[in-house]
Structure formats: C-alpha cells, structure tokens
Design a protein around this motif. Structure first.
Motif, PDB file in Angstrom:
ATOM      1  N   ASP A  47      57.945  21.139  36.556  1.00  0.00           N
ATOM      2  CA  ASP A  47      56.593  21.697  36.624  1.00  0.00           C
ATOM      3  C   ASP A  47      56.366  22.542  35.368  1.00  0.00           C
ATOM      4  O   ASP A  47      56.186  23.753  35.427  1.00  0.00           O
ATOM      5  N   ASP A  48      56.397  21.892  34.219  1.00  0.00           N
ATOM      6  CA  ASP A  48      56.346  22.558  32.920  1.00  0.00           C
ATOM      7  C   ASP A  48      55.310  21.844  32.064  1.00  0.00           C
ATOM      8  O   ASP A  48      55.472  20.675  31.723  1.00  0.00           O
ATOM      9  N   GLU A  49      54.235  22.551  31.704  1.00  0.00           N
ATOM     10  CA  GLU A  49      53.152  21.888  30.981  1.00  0.00           C
ATOM     11  C   GLU A  49      53.558  21.385  29.604  1.00  0.00           C
ATOM     12  O   GLU A  49      52.899  20.512  29.039  1.00  0.00           O
ATOM     13  N   GLN A  50      54.666  21.909  29.054  1.00  0.00           N
ATOM     14  CA  GLN A  50      55.114  21.390  27.764  1.00  0.00           C
ATOM     15  C   GLN A  50      55.560  19.928  27.894  1.00  0.00           C
ATOM     16  O   GLN A  50      55.365  19.124  26.978  1.00  0.00           O
ATOM     17  N   TYR A  51      56.169  19.583  29.042  1.00  0.00           N
ATOM     18  CA  TYR A  51      56.507  18.181  29.283  1.00  0.00           C
ATOM     19  C   TYR A  51      55.238  17.346  29.383  1.00  0.00           C
ATOM     20  O   TYR A  51      55.183  16.210  28.910  1.00  0.00           O
TER      21      TYR A  51
END
Length: 222
Positions: free
Chosen positions: A93-97
């Motif tokens: 749950d990481d917006e960078q991914y």
C-alpha cells in the motif's frame, strides 16, 4: 498466436506463489460468464512467451516476484505488444509503487485484499480502456504528486524513494552499517535489507556503494 475476440474477458495470471494463483482462479471462477482464466505462470521466467502466445485481454501480475518484478515484466510484454493491458496486484500500500507501475505502462494497480466482485469490475474497466487504481491509494497519490511537484516532500522523493527509504539512505551516506541503521530505526536487519533492495532498484544501482554514489551525485541530501 491466439487472437483477441468476444466473449468473457480472457485473463492470464502471473505470481510466484502458487497459492495466490489458485486463489485468484477460484475467485474469478465464480464469474465465468464475465472473465475466464486462460493461463497462468508461477513466476516471471516464462511469462512473456506465455502471454505473447495466449494474447489475453488482461494480465494480472504480482508487483514483486523472486528474481524479477512485475514492473520489469510489464515493460518486456509491452515491448512485444504495446496493446497489452497489464494490471499489477500488490500487498504494498505504497503510492511510490503505483507511480512506478504507471511509468512502466501498466493500466492498473490494485491491492490483493480486493474482493472478487470488485476485481471483476476493475478487470472490465481495464478491458474497456480505463486505468484502474485502488481508490484509497489513488487519493493519496494525487496529494503526493502535488507535493513532490512543489518540492514539499522528503529528500529522494523525486527518485521514487519512500520516506523510510530516504531515511535509510541518509544513514548509509554517513557510513552506518545495516545493523546500526536497524538499531537507530528500531527495525530488524531483514527489514533494512528489504529496503536496501528497493533503494537499489529505484536508483538503478547494484550495491551499497552505488547507492551512496548516486545519492551524492544527484544531490539527494543537501
């Protein structure tokens, strides 16, 4: 080569955990009139050939796999067939991914805790040409992108580093060992190593020395 046609949306699954693949098959099996799993790969090794041969409407692919990544696979598949529609599934749950997924050409980024009915709706939207994103992550990503654009974020954010990765890299630049970093941040050695692998990938380097050199060269810490 199989050609794309009408009928249920044809899906290929790619994940390095057989249990996940079987779970997705069972989940999607309840919606046979709308989607049909036509193939799967356990890991990314043979996935490009399988996807090219089956020409599915949608590929559902894990983001991180042993020895490879869904991001790399996405790029390779799109080089073969730019019309491919690839939705990345993740526990992260990481917006960078999410940003990396979009840059790689994926048409979606969804979390693995999604329910069957929602997943089918998202597959249908992706097949119709829409970019599908986990709603909560999409909202955060808009805020993150705006803050990154106005330089209101942490060092390294423009390179895709998360705040924790930036913190770890800053300690690496000062010469701290993995164990010392783990002690400072109150995390395990394995967690530090996991973050290091992500840092190396995002900075396109192969080791600790390369990461430090990239940080200095790019002026990440001023």
């Amino acid at each position: 080569m199989v050609t794309r046609g009408s009928g249920p949306i044809r899906v290929v699954l790619v994940d390095d955990h057989e249990m996940v693949v079987e779970g997705l098959k069972a989940m999607l099996g309840a919606f046979r009139s709308r989607v049909r799993v036509v193939g799967h790969c356990i890991g990314a090794e043979d996935a490009v050939e399988v996807i090219t041969g089956l020409a599915p409407d949608i590929v559902l692919c894990d983001v991180r796999m042993r020895g490879s990544s869904g991001l790399d696979l996405c790029r390779r598949v799109l080089q073969r067939d730019p019309a491919s529609r690839i939705v990345l599934l993740s526990v992260h749950d990481d917006e960078q991914y999410l940003f990396q997924a979009v840059r790689a050409g994926a048409c979606g980024y969804l979390l693995k805790d999604i329910g069957g009915a929602d997943l089918v709706r998202q597959i249908e939207s992706a097949h119709a040409g829409t970019t599908v994103l986990d709603p909560g992550m999409a909202a955060r990503a808009v805020d993150t992108a705006a803050r990154m654009q106005s330089n209101e974020f942490w060092p390294g954010s423009r390179h895709g580093l998360t705040q924790r990765e930036s913190e770890i890299l800053s300690h690496m630049v000062t010469g701290m060992s993995n164990r010392a970093i783990a002690g400072r941040l109150v995390i395990s050695d394995e967690t530090v190593k996991s973050h290091l692998r992500s840092i190396y990938r995002k900075l396109d380097v192969g080791d600790r020395t390369g990461a430090v050199a990239a940080a200095l060269r790019e002026g990440i810490f001023r």
